[in-house]
Design a protein around this motif. Structure first.
Motif, PDB file in Angstrom:
ATOM      1  N   LEU A  56       0.818  -1.212   0.000  1.00  0.00           N
ATOM      2  CA  LEU A  56       0.000   0.000   0.000  1.00  0.00           C
ATOM      3  C   LEU A  56       0.854   1.265   0.000  1.00  0.00           C
ATOM      4  O   LEU A  56       0.567   2.230  -0.721  1.00  0.00           O
ATOM      5  N   ASN A  57       1.917   1.266   0.803  1.00  0.00           N
ATOM      6  CA  ASN A  57       2.761   2.462   0.860  1.00  0.00           C
ATOM      7  C   ASN A  57       3.616   2.614  -0.383  1.00  0.00           C
ATOM      8  O   ASN A  57       3.956   3.740  -0.770  1.00  0.00           O
ATOM      9  N   LEU A  58       3.967   1.506  -1.028  1.00  0.00           N
ATOM     10  CA  LEU A  58       4.648   1.607  -2.319  1.00  0.00           C
ATOM     11  C   LEU A  58       3.742   2.259  -3.357  1.00  0.00           C
ATOM     12  O   LEU A  58       4.216   3.029  -4.209  1.00  0.00           O
ATOM     13  N   LEU A  59       2.446   1.953  -3.305  1.00  0.00           N
ATOM     14  CA  LEU A  59       1.504   2.601  -4.222  1.00  0.00           C
ATOM     15  C   LEU A  59       1.510   4.115  -4.021  1.00  0.00           C
ATOM     16  O   LEU A  59       1.493   4.882  -4.993  1.00  0.00           O
ATOM     17  N   VAL A  60       1.530   4.544  -2.759  1.00  0.00           N
ATOM     18  CA  VAL A  60       1.560   5.976  -2.464  1.00  0.00           C
ATOM     19  C   VAL A  60       2.860   6.599  -2.967  1.00  0.00           C
ATOM     20  O   VAL A  60       2.853   7.650  -3.631  1.00  0.00           O
ATOM     21  N   ILE A  61       3.981   5.959  -2.673  1.00  0.00           N
ATOM     22  CA  ILE A  61       5.294   6.491  -3.052  1.00  0.00           C
ATOM     23  C   ILE A  61       5.444   6.568  -4.562  1.00  0.00           C
ATOM     24  O   ILE A  61       5.897   7.584  -5.111  1.00  0.00           O
ATOM     25  N   ILE A  62       5.077   5.499  -5.257  1.00  0.00           N
ATOM     26  CA  ILE A  62       5.191   5.483  -6.723  1.00  0.00           C
ATOM     27  C   ILE A  62       4.247   6.503  -7.345  1.00  0.00           C
ATOM     28  O   ILE A  62       4.611   7.212  -8.299  1.00  0.00           O
ATOM     29  N   SER A  63       3.044   6.610  -6.810  1.00  0.00           N
ATOM     30  CA  SER A  63       2.062   7.564  -7.352  1.00  0.00           C
ATOM     31  C   SER A  63       2.590   8.990  -7.299  1.00  0.00           C
ATOM     32  O   SER A  63       2.612   9.708  -8.310  1.00  0.00           O
ATOM     33  N   ILE A  64       3.022   9.409  -6.112  1.00  0.00           N
ATOM     34  CA  ILE A  64       3.476  10.795  -5.939  1.00  0.00           C
ATOM     35  C   ILE A  64       4.786  11.043  -6.673  1.00  0.00           C
ATOM     36  O   ILE A  64       5.002  12.122  -7.237  1.00  0.00           O
ATOM     37  N   SER A  65       5.653  10.061  -6.711  1.00  0.00           N
ATOM     38  CA  SER A  65       6.950  10.225  -7.379  1.00  0.00           C
ATOM     39  C   SER A  65       6.809  10.253  -8.892  1.00  0.00           C
ATOM     40  O   SER A  65       7.538  10.980  -9.580  1.00  0.00           O
ATOM     41  N   HIS A  66       5.877   9.475  -9.429  1.00  0.00           N
ATOM     42  CA  HIS A  66       5.803   9.291 -10.883  1.00  0.00           C
ATOM     43  C   HIS A  66       4.960  10.344 -11.587  1.00  0.00           C
ATOM     44  O   HIS A  66       5.375  10.898 -12.608  1.00  0.00           O
ATOM     45  N   PHE A  67       3.781  10.645 -11.057  1.00  0.00           N
ATOM     46  CA  PHE A  67       2.846  11.519 -11.764  1.00  0.00           C
ATOM     47  C   PHE A  67       3.119  12.991 -11.444  1.00  0.00           C
ATOM     48  O   PHE A  67       3.115  13.400 -10.284  1.00  0.00           O
ATOM     49  N   LYS A  68       3.352  13.763 -12.482  1.00  0.00           N
ATOM     50  CA  LYS A  68       3.750  15.164 -12.346  1.00  0.00           C
ATOM     51  C   LYS A  68       2.703  15.998 -11.626  1.00  0.00           C
ATOM     52  O   LYS A  68       3.044  16.927 -10.879  1.00  0.00           O
ATOM     53  N   ARG A 308      -6.862   6.457  -6.064  1.00  0.00           N
ATOM     54  CA  ARG A 308      -7.500   5.295  -6.673  1.00  0.00           C
ATOM     55  C   ARG A 308      -7.137   5.201  -8.162  1.00  0.00           C
ATOM     56  O   ARG A 308      -6.897   4.101  -8.691  1.00  0.00           O
ATOM     57  N   ILE A 309      -7.072   6.352  -8.830  1.00  0.00           N
ATOM     58  CA  ILE A 309      -6.727   6.370 -10.258  1.00  0.00           C
ATOM     59  C   ILE A 309      -5.275   5.959 -10.475  1.00  0.00           C
ATOM     60  O   ILE A 309      -4.968   5.119 -11.326  1.00  0.00           O
ATOM     61  N   THR A 310      -4.357   6.544  -9.687  1.00  0.00           N
ATOM     62  CA  THR A 310      -2.940   6.222  -9.860  1.00  0.00           C
ATOM     63  C   THR A 310      -2.645   4.772  -9.472  1.00  0.00           C
ATOM     64  O   THR A 310      -1.827   4.117 -10.107  1.00  0.00           O
ATOM     65  N   ALA A 311      -3.324   4.281  -8.437  1.00  0.00           N
ATOM     66  CA  ALA A 311      -3.130   2.881  -8.036  1.00  0.00           C
ATOM     67  C   ALA A 311      -3.549   1.938  -9.161  1.00  0.00           C
ATOM     68  O   ALA A 311      -2.886   0.928  -9.425  1.00  0.00           O
ATOM     69  N   LYS A 312      -4.640   2.292  -9.838  1.00  0.00           N
ATOM     70  CA  LYS A 312      -5.100   1.467 -10.964  1.00  0.00           C
ATOM     71  C   LYS A 312      -4.082   1.495 -12.095  1.00  0.00           C
ATOM     72  O   LYS A 312      -3.789   0.459 -12.719  1.00  0.00           O
ATOM     73  N   HIS A 313      -3.507   2.674 -12.376  1.00  0.00           N
ATOM     74  CA  HIS A 313      -2.475   2.779 -13.416  1.00  0.00           C
ATOM     75  C   HIS A 313      -1.248   1.935 -13.060  1.00  0.00           C
ATOM     76  O   HIS A 313      -0.635   1.310 -13.937  1.00  0.00           O
ATOM     77  N   ILE A 314      -0.898   1.927 -11.778  1.00  0.00           N
ATOM     78  CA  ILE A 314       0.296   1.187 -11.346  1.00  0.00           C
ATOM     79  C   ILE A 314       0.048  -0.318 -11.426  1.00  0.00           C
ATOM     80  O   ILE A 314       0.876  -1.073 -11.967  1.00  0.00           O
ATOM     81  N   VAL A 315      -1.078  -0.765 -10.898  1.00  0.00           N
ATOM     82  CA  VAL A 315      -1.376  -2.200 -10.868  1.00  0.00           C
ATOM     83  C   VAL A 315      -1.530  -2.759 -12.283  1.00  0.00           C
ATOM     84  O   VAL A 315      -1.109  -3.883 -12.563  1.00  0.00           O
ATOM     85  N   THR A 316      -2.110  -1.978 -13.176  1.00  0.00           N
ATOM     86  CA  THR A 316      -2.295  -2.441 -14.564  1.00  0.00           C
ATOM     87  C   THR A 316      -1.083  -2.150 -15.444  1.00  0.00           C
ATOM     88  O   THR A 316      -1.129  -2.370 -16.658  1.00  0.00           O
ATOM     89  N   LEU A 317      -0.009  -1.613 -14.812  1.00  0.00           N
ATOM     90  CA  LEU A 317       1.271  -1.340 -15.501  1.00  0.00           C
ATOM     91  C   LEU A 317       1.163  -0.270 -16.578  1.00  0.00           C
ATOM     92  O   LEU A 317       2.003  -0.186 -17.480  1.00  0.00           O
ATOM     93  N   LYS A 318       0.141   0.584 -16.498  1.00  0.00           N
ATOM     94  CA  LYS A 318       0.030   1.674 -17.465  1.00  0.00           C
ATOM     95  C   LYS A 318       1.119   2.723 -17.278  1.00  0.00           C
ATOM     96  O   LYS A 318       1.378   3.519 -18.188  1.00  0.00           O
ATOM     97  N   ILE A 319       1.749   2.720 -16.099  1.00  0.00           N
ATOM     98  CA  ILE A 319       2.812   3.699 -15.870  1.00  0.00           C
ATOM     99  C   ILE A 319       4.046   3.389 -16.708  1.00  0.00           C
ATOM    100  O   ILE A 319       4.970   4.203 -16.784  1.00  0.00           O
TER     101      ILE A 319
END
Length: 334
Positions: A56-68, A308-319
């Protein structure tokens, strides 16, 4: 304890069928024996809690770090808090779980000192992060027109670095005797815990809990008063969007849950003092504190649509798509 005392205890333990953490060492701690079912249940619980917290915390870290779009001062503070929670899930929960289940520390004195240092630094840094978050929200509410000028990403990152450095220095100071003079502490081999004098215990309580809690609570009281007094004005100011106000509410919930998890632990600690044995109440409240590290992402998932949107992008590898960092995570802005 001297060798003769341990020899006496070992002879008595042999008659009673008691096991040791290190049978070949006459200074070994005794090992608590649990039913096999209890071992299995506890290891499953610890493993799931650790994996859940890290994920869960990796989702937060990746979301904030990746999306401008998420590179804002407030989100940088959320990122720092998520890093602290990630360390809890990755290091503290697994090793503390093994220590609790086995009632022994099998990882050596050097890692024991490093482990205690990590615990103190992460706890202190988490309170520091919440202090900065409360100040950030206060400025956003009380001075919305100049918020973007007064609070910038660079300033927040600098504060985060200072926070972690100060927490590291404080942890070394408070653990100085434990880390550098272990022979002064009366403990058996296979134990890993801090033994404070009363004055050190009071100092740590004030620095790591009382002082930051006072700052956080007083600032949030001011936020509440300002928000109520200037509700119509705030709602009409273009600089304070609906998402900004929602962020303040969500982070207020994060702070509230944080205190709900920590206050029982400190109450039990104060009541029991510096006892050598860990009670059931202390262990329960301690694990409630650890569980708090996986609660923050759940709060974000409930109240932040962008998470919720960024987590979906991460889990589905859209990032992994080109230019994915520029994806819109605020569909209402379209």
């Amino acid at each position: 304890m001297n060798v003769e005392m341990f020899d006496t205890r070992i002879m008595e333990a042999n008659r009673q069928g008691i096991q040791y953490c290190f049978p070949d060492n006459n200074l070994s701690c005794f090992k608590d024996i649990k039913p096999r079912v209890e071992y299995v249940v506890l290891y499953v619980f610890i493993s799931l809690l650790s994996v859940f917290t890290v994920f869960l915390n990796l989702l937060v870290i990746i979301s904030i770090s990746h999306f401008k779009q998420l590179h804002t001062p407030t989100n940088m503070l959320i990122l720092s808090l998520a890093v602290a929670d990630l360390i809890v899930g990755l290091i503290i929960i697994p090793f503390m779980g093994i220590r609790y289940i086995e009632s022994c520390w099998y990882f050596g004195n050097t890692f024991c000192f490093l482990f205690l240092f990590i615990i103190f630094m992460v706890v202190t840094a988490s309170f520091g992060n919440l202090c900065f978050i409360s100040v950030d929200r206060y400025i956003a509410v009380s001075d919305p027109l100049r918020y973007t000028v007064r609070v910038t990403t660079d300033k927040v990152v600098f504060c985060i670095i200072i926070n972690w450095l100060c927490c590291g220095i404080y942890s070394v100071i408070i653990l100085h005797n434990t880390m550098f003079y272990p022979e002064t502490h009366d403990k058996c081999y296979g134990d890993c815990k801090v033994s404070f004098k009363f004055e050190h215990f009071v100092t740590d309580l004030i620095v790591t809990f009382v002082a930051p809690s006072s700052v956080i609570m007083s600032v949030y009281v001011k936020i509440f008063c300002v928000a109520n007094h200037q509700a119509k004005v705030v709602n009409s100011v273009a600089g304070v969007s609906r998402s900004q106000r929602k962020a303040g509410k969500t982070l207020g919930i994060v702070v509230t849950v944080f205190f709900m998890c920590w206050i029982p632990y400190y109450i039990v600690t104060l009541i029991e003092g510096n006892e050598s044995t860990e009670s059931v109440q202390l262990n329960v409240t301690c694990w409630i504190v650890y569980m708090n590290s996986c609660m923050n992402p759940l709060i974000y998932a409930l109240f932040y649509k962008w998470f919720r949107i960024t987590a979906k992008h991460i889990v589905t590898l859209k990032i992994l798509n080109p230019s994915s960092e520029y994806f819109s995570v605020f569909p209402e802005d379209k």
